[in-house]
Design a protein around this motif. Structure first.
Motif, mmCIF file in Angstrom:
data_model
loop_
_atom_site.group_PDB
_atom_site.id
_atom_site.type_symbol
_atom_site.label_atom_id
_atom_site.label_comp_id
_atom_site.label_asym_id
_atom_site.label_seq_id
_atom_site.Cartn_x
_atom_site.Cartn_y
_atom_site.Cartn_z
ATOM 1 N N VAL A 101 0.852 -1.194 0.000
ATOM 2 C CA VAL A 101 0.000 0.000 0.000
ATOM 3 C C VAL A 101 0.889 1.246 0.000
ATOM 4 C CG1 VAL A 101 -2.045 1.087 1.019
ATOM 5 C CG2 VAL A 101 -1.608 -1.339 1.429
ATOM 6 N N PRO A 102 1.669 1.448 -1.067
ATOM 7 C CA PRO A 102 2.590 2.590 -1.091
ATOM 8 C C PRO A 102 1.885 3.933 -1.132
ATOM 9 C CG PRO A 102 2.495 1.535 -3.246
ATOM 10 C CD PRO A 102 1.738 0.644 -2.308
ATOM 11 N N GLN A 103 0.558 3.930 -1.356
ATOM 12 C CA GLN A 103 -0.187 5.197 -1.392
ATOM 13 C C GLN A 103 -0.266 5.851 -0.017
ATOM 14 O OE1 GLN A 103 -1.217 2.142 -2.219
ATOM 15 N NE2 GLN A 103 -2.505 2.121 -4.060
ATOM 16 N N LEU A 104 -0.062 5.083 1.041
ATOM 17 C CA LEU A 104 -0.216 5.606 2.402
ATOM 18 C C LEU A 104 1.151 5.954 2.999
ATOM 19 C CD1 LEU A 104 -2.923 3.189 3.874
ATOM 20 C CD2 LEU A 104 -3.237 5.532 3.055
ATOM 21 N N ASP A 105 1.283 7.192 3.481
ATOM 22 C CA ASP A 105 2.536 7.631 4.095
ATOM 23 C C ASP A 105 2.958 6.701 5.224
ATOM 24 O OD1 ASP A 105 2.775 9.933 2.496
ATOM 25 O OD2 ASP A 105 1.486 11.095 3.844
ATOM 26 N N TYR A 106 1.999 6.352 6.063
ATOM 27 C CA TYR A 106 2.325 5.559 7.245
ATOM 28 C C TYR A 106 2.811 4.162 6.858
ATOM 29 C CZ TYR A 106 1.848 3.250 11.741
ATOM 30 O OH TYR A 106 2.106 2.536 12.886
ATOM 31 N N TYR A 107 2.212 3.576 5.843
ATOM 32 C CA TYR A 107 2.640 2.244 5.414
ATOM 33 C C TYR A 107 4.028 2.301 4.783
ATOM 34 C CZ TYR A 107 -1.719 -0.170 6.475
ATOM 35 O OH TYR A 107 -2.779 -0.747 7.126
ATOM 36 N N ARG A 108 4.314 3.358 4.037
ATOM 37 C CA ARG A 108 5.678 3.525 3.515
ATOM 38 C C ARG A 108 6.675 3.675 4.661
ATOM 39 N NH1 ARG A 108 3.286 7.181 0.002
ATOM 40 N NH2 ARG A 108 4.339 8.924 1.012
ATOM 41 N N ALA A 109 6.260 4.359 5.712
ATOM 42 C CA ALA A 109 7.137 4.552 6.871
ATOM 43 C C ALA A 109 7.432 3.231 7.574
ATOM 44 C CB ALA A 109 6.492 5.542 7.842
ATOM 45 N N LYS A 110 6.412 2.405 7.739
ATOM 46 C CA LYS A 110 6.628 1.107 8.378
ATOM 47 C C LYS A 110 7.486 0.186 7.497
ATOM 48 C CE LYS A 110 5.138 -0.468 11.677
ATOM 49 N NZ LYS A 110 5.757 -0.581 13.023
ATOM 50 N N THR A 111 7.319 0.292 6.178
ATOM 51 C CA THR A 111 8.175 -0.478 5.266
ATOM 52 C C THR A 111 9.628 -0.054 5.431
ATOM 53 O OG1 THR A 111 6.367 -0.720 3.677
ATOM 54 C CG2 THR A 111 8.594 -1.066 2.853
ATOM 55 N N LEU A 112 9.864 1.231 5.573
ATOM 56 C CA LEU A 112 11.217 1.736 5.823
ATOM 57 C C LEU A 112 11.764 1.172 7.133
ATOM 58 C CD1 LEU A 112 13.620 3.656 5.342
ATOM 59 C CD2 LEU A 112 12.273 5.462 6.451
#
Length: 247
Positions: A101-112
């Motif tokens: 779900v790369p559209q969501l800032d928070y999900y990108r943050a958790k992936t990082l």
């Protein structure tokens, strides 16, 4: 075994601390309220002294574009402190489908956060959980007014926080996975139907309107939040949990 739980006073952390202590482990509950600041590193060395395992269940204070920097800073501070302390296992709590779900800032943050842990100096485990039952009221509140709640029909596979804790405790007390474990509830629901079940149990007369554009989960495509093959399925059903939390 000595285990430090970072975020040890929150919803998941406090239950994890209790469960591990009941099992006979020496547990340190670390959080801002105990003098540990992951953003500055203050108190980390003391909290990790002698720890075999560190479990990080902290959360970003926001779900927006500021969240990646929060997870970068806190993960780097924790990995460095863990290396200084000789920690042998670092574990984090993440989200099923977080990298879908790369559209969501928070999900990108958790992936990082996951990427930093994988590349770090310490054996690691990542426990990815689905959405918690306990957060359903908050999800409803995001898109609600006095007469209706607007929710998309996004498929979700929610689970009880207590079942998340059970999985984390098992992982924390075992050798590092050097990989990822998905944990999920036993049933899949469209989010709008989950809203209807919740309002009925709460005797809330508002109507749930299916709206593909409503709320954070509108950004989720397909079954991104559903656990795949090999996931650990929790025993608690949502309607049973609701029954125990609405009396």
């Amino acid at each position: 075994m000595k285990i430090t739980v970072i975020g040890g006073t929150g919803l998941i952390g406090s239950q994890l601390v209790s469960r591990l202590r009941e099992a006979g482990h020496d547990v340190v509950a670390a959080s801002l309220s105990t003098g540990v600041d992951l953003l500055t590193g203050a108190g980390l060395d003391r909290a990790l002294e002698g720890a075999d395992t560190v479990v990080n269940v902290t959360n970003s204070p926001t779900f927006d574009e500021a969240s990646p920097q929060f997870f970068r800073t806190t993960m780097e501070n924790l990995l460095a402190a863990g290396e200084r302390a000789g920690v042998r296992h670092q574990a984090i709590l993440s989200i099923v489908g977080v990298d879908r779900v790369p559209q969501l800032d928070y999900y990108r943050a958790k992936t990082l956060q996951e990427e930093l842990l994988r590349k770090g100096p310490t054996p690691y485990s990542i426990v990815r959980a689905t959405q918690f039952f306990e957060f359903m009221d908050a999800v409803i509140s995001w898109t609600a007014d006095d007469t209706a709640v607007r929710l998309p029909a996004t498929p979700v596979q929610p689970m009880a926080a207590a079942d998340v804790v059970a999985a984390l405790a098992d992982v924390a007390t075992a050798p590092a996975l050097n990989g990822t474990l998905d944990v999920a509830g036993p049933e899949v629901f469209p989010l709008d139907e989950l809203g209807r079940l919740t309002l009925t149990a709460r005797k809330d007369g508002r109507t749930v309107v299916t709206d593909a554009q409503a709320g954070m989960f509108a950004a989720v495509v397909g079954d991104a939040l559903i656990a795949g093959d090999g996931a650990r399925l929790a025993p608690t059903r949502y309607e049973d949990w609701l029954d125990g939390h609405t009396r």
